[in-house]
Write an enzyme that holds these catalytic residues in place. Structure first.
Site, PDB file in Angstrom:
ATOM      1  N   PRO A 148      -4.989  -1.282   0.025  1.00 54.77           N
ATOM      2  CA  PRO A 148      -5.843  -0.169   0.457  1.00 54.77           C
ATOM      3  C   PRO A 148      -7.231  -0.159  -0.163  1.00 54.77           C
ATOM      4  CG  PRO A 148      -4.178   0.612  -1.064  1.00 54.77           C
ATOM      5  CD  PRO A 148      -3.907  -0.837  -0.844  1.00 54.77           C
ATOM      6  N   CYS A 149      -8.001  -1.121   0.182  1.00 52.58           N
ATOM      7  CA  CYS A 149      -9.370  -1.096  -0.311  1.00 52.58           C
ATOM      8  C   CYS A 149     -10.129   0.024   0.383  1.00 52.58           C
ATOM      9  CB  CYS A 149     -10.054  -2.432  -0.056  1.00 52.58           C
ATOM     10  SG  CYS A 149     -10.004  -2.963   1.634  1.00 52.58           S
TER      11      CYS A 149
END
Length: 170
Positions: free
Chosen positions: A137-138
DNA sequence: AAGTATCCATTTA
DNA sequence: TAAATGGATACTT
């Protein structure tokens, strides 16, 4: 890192488009966004030559992607082949995947988490190099100012994903 | 608000 | 191996 091992590419159909999952012999190696322009790259090889385990990984990947798109927690992921990245990147990605659903972190926080608070830019670079944007989850990492920052796979996705997770974007 | 300085990792020569 | 570039930052003016 720049050694593209032979890998399998399978489509991940979602309501938002067809993602392309890349698998190496080690696990999930990358995830490509629909990016409307070339969404339906028929890279998907039909999977007769694909090992059974890859098929199994793909099931998990598909499920995880769809859950992620729905703003729900990822229950189980296939093994991620992060060997395509450097040790530092892997470290960053590990931190990213540890971010709770609906929670956001700043690049500075991520940098601190790996023990190098000053490496915020490097963290950003690592995020940009993240081959698996959705599952790692950048998009939950915001700029220091709580701004949206940037996103390799398309900034629109970042906003959309955050909103679906219930994150208020200020 | 805009511009400049700083710092790490990656890439290239 | 060494030098240069980039960046999704942070700080200063």
């Amino acid at each position: 890192m720049r050694k593209p091992a032979e890998k399998y590419m399978l489509p991940v159909p979602t309501e938002d488009g067809i993602f392309i999952a890349h698998y190496s012999s080690q696990g999930l190696c990358g995830l490509e966004f629909p990016t409307a322009s070339k969404a339906r790259n028929n890279a998907a090889s039909s999977a007769k030559d694909i090992p059974a385990r890859v098929t199994e990984w793909h099931q998990r990947t598909s499920g995880a992607v769809q859950r992620a798109l729905a703003g729900k927690p990822l229950s189980k992921l296939p093994p991620l082949d992060v060997s395509c990245g450097t040790a530092f990147q892997q470290q960053v990605w590990a931190v990213l995947s540890g971010i709770a659903l609906g929670k956001t972190l700043s690049y500075g926080q991520v940098a601190s988490a790996i023990g190098k608070p000053k490496a915020v830019r490097a963290v950003g670079a690592a995020c940009g190099a993240n081959p698996i944007p959705l599952l790692v989850p950048c998009h939950r990492v915001l700029a220091a100012n709580r701004k949206i920052g940037g996103f390799s796979g398309g900034l629109e996705w970042k906003q959309k994903l955050l909103q679906r997770e219930g994150v208020a974007l200020g």
